[in-house]
Design a protein around this motif. Structure first.
Motif, PDB file in Angstrom:
ATOM      1  N   SER A 226       0.814  -1.205   0.000  1.00 22.31           N
ATOM      2  CA  SER A 226       0.000   0.000   0.000  1.00 22.31           C
ATOM      3  C   SER A 226       0.850   1.258   0.000  1.00 22.31           C
ATOM      4  CB  SER A 226      -0.903   0.009   1.235  1.00 22.31           C
ATOM      5  OG  SER A 226      -1.525   1.265   1.400  1.00 22.31           O
TER       6      SER A 226
ATOM      7  N   SER B 176       0.032   3.859   1.422  1.00 19.49           N
ATOM      8  CA  SER B 176      -0.144   4.522   2.720  1.00 19.49           C
ATOM      9  C   SER B 176       0.535   3.782   3.864  1.00 19.49           C
ATOM     10  CB  SER B 176      -1.639   4.684   3.031  1.00 19.49           C
ATOM     11  OG  SER B 176      -2.277   3.422   3.152  1.00 19.49           O
TER      12      SER B 176
ATOM     13  N   THR C 195       1.807   5.544   7.020  1.00 17.27           N
ATOM     14  CA  THR C 195       0.870   6.089   8.007  1.00 17.27           C
ATOM     15  C   THR C 195       0.607   5.102   9.131  1.00 17.27           C
ATOM     16  OG1 THR C 195      -1.146   5.278   6.913  1.00 17.27           O
ATOM     17  CG2 THR C 195      -0.250   7.398   6.166  1.00 17.27           C
TER      18      THR C 195
ATOM     19  N   GLY D 254      -3.135   7.340  -0.993  1.00 12.30           N
ATOM     20  CA  GLY D 254      -3.912   6.347  -0.279  1.00 12.30           C
ATOM     21  C   GLY D 254      -4.513   6.993   0.958  1.00 12.30           C
ATOM     22  N   LYS D 255      -5.697   6.559   1.347  1.00  8.65           N
ATOM     23  CA  LYS D 255      -6.391   7.079   2.529  1.00  8.65           C
ATOM     24  C   LYS D 255      -6.690   8.577   2.429  1.00  8.65           C
ATOM     25  CE  LYS D 255      -5.026   5.901   6.575  1.00  8.65           C
ATOM     26  NZ  LYS D 255      -4.141   5.695   7.749  1.00  8.65           N
TER      27      LYS D 255
ATOM     28  N   LEU E 213      -4.671  10.935   1.583  1.00  6.87           N
ATOM     29  CA  LEU E 213      -3.555  11.690   2.152  1.00  6.87           C
ATOM     30  C   LEU E 213      -3.333  13.007   1.418  1.00  6.87           C
ATOM     31  CD1 LEU E 213      -0.963   8.856   2.803  1.00  6.87           C
ATOM     32  CD2 LEU E 213      -2.200  10.189   4.506  1.00  6.87           C
TER      33      LEU E 213
END
Length: 337
Positions: A60, A62, A65, A151-152, A154
């Protein structure tokens, strides 16, 4: 000799249970290779051959994080070794580089003929304010920012004025991207308050997910992990089931988007050309008549509410696809033994 199996390369154990259930249901042996400090992999003997099996990478963008800042580098080392050894790898090293770079995604999608958002990549923070003025022509035109390695949601924020953006960049709230690259991107307005995510496994269309955006959320992850109240880049990830009566579900099947849909067929060809076997591709239909493709997610997750009603299961499609690869590779090795 180790029994051949599917090895799943990742760094987030919270995402794995639906896949473990799917592999068990399909009767496909599976094992996690957790790429974290002290994780399941641990080390690689570079003089040895990989264990027999199929290796599926779902790293991933992300990962940092979750405290796994080096997982991407671990994955680069592991995937390079596997590929040099001739192992069967699903979503290999070239796909990892696409996953961690929206700049790369943007370029490949544009070159393939998709309508993509107008975007500027800015290196570091010192040039951001000047770049924003160039991007908007010096006018107070709404735009958004994103992190290149995202991702997410961000780094995703909306700005309506340059003064607002200047204040953000100069404030303690400024969210520095992990790779130092911030994207300035045109603000797209959806014709209706949703975006669509088309899921593909093994080169085949699985289903399309309608993701409700009526609350203005930039946090669109369909996994269980996103079904809790949280704030990412100033945007709330909505909680399915908490909407007002009659409101659309946060995630639902978009039945009218089928394998015969022209965009789905174009995306299918694109993924085949890029050798991407598992992905979710997001697009938006805008108020000015555009269909804009803006994200290729190669470590796709599946929403449980959608899975409960979908005609085909995403995780089980992956288990069947990788299981078939495993059977083919093992049958071939048994024949030549």
């Amino acid at each position: 000799m180790t029994t051949p199996r599917v090895y799943v390369i990742h760094e987030n154990p919270e995402w794995f249970p639906p896949f473990a259930e799917a592999f068990a249901a399909e009767g496909v042996p599976v094992e996690e290779l957790l790429l974290t400090d002290g994780g399941a992999l641990g080390s690689i003997d570079l003089s040895a051959d990989p264990a027999p099996g199929v290796y599926w990478s779902r790293m991933s963008a992300s990962s940092h994080t979750r405290g796994n800042e080096h997982s991407k580098e671990y994955a680069r080392a592991l995937l390079g070794w596997l590929e040099r050894s001739g192992a069967t790898v699903v979503n290999g090293s070239h796909v990892l580089e696409l996953e961690v770079s929206k700049v790369a995604q943007h370029g490949l999608l544009r070159d393939a003929g998709f309508d993509v958002p107008r975007t500027t990549a800015v290196f570091g923070s010192s040039a951001l304010q000047d770049a924003a003025r160039t991007f908007t022509g010096g006018a107070d035109v709404p735009f958004i920012t994103k992190h290149n390695q995202g991702g997410k949601g961000l780094g995703v924020r909306r700005f309506d004025t340059l003064a607002e953006f200047d204040a953000y960049v100069d404030s303690p709230e400024f969210e520095a991207p992990v790779d130092g690259i911030t994207l300035l991107q045109e603000l797209l307005t959806a014709r209706e308050p949703f975006i669509t995510r088309a899921e593909f496994v093994g080169g085949e269309f699985v289903y399309a997910v309608r993701v409700d955006t009526s609350a203005g959320s930039f946090e669109l992850c369909p996994a269980d992990a996103c079904e809790v109240p949280q704030v990412i880049a100033g945007a709330v990830c909505d909680v399915p089931g908490t909407a007002a009566p009659g409101a659309p579900a946060a995630f639902s099947i978009r039945d009218e988007v089928t394998a015969e849909h022209p965009l789905v067929q174009q995306l299918r060809r694109f993924l085949a050309d890029q050798r991407i076997q598992v992905a979710g591709v997001e697009f938006m239909e805008t108020t000015d008549g555009r269909t804009v493709v803006y994200d290729v997610n190669t470590n796709t997750n599946y929403n449980p509410a959608v899975e409960a009603v979908a005609p085909v299961s995403g995780p089980r499609a992956i288990a069947r696809f990788t299981g078939a690869l495993l059977e083919q590779a093992y049958a071939a090795s048994a024949t030549t033994a």
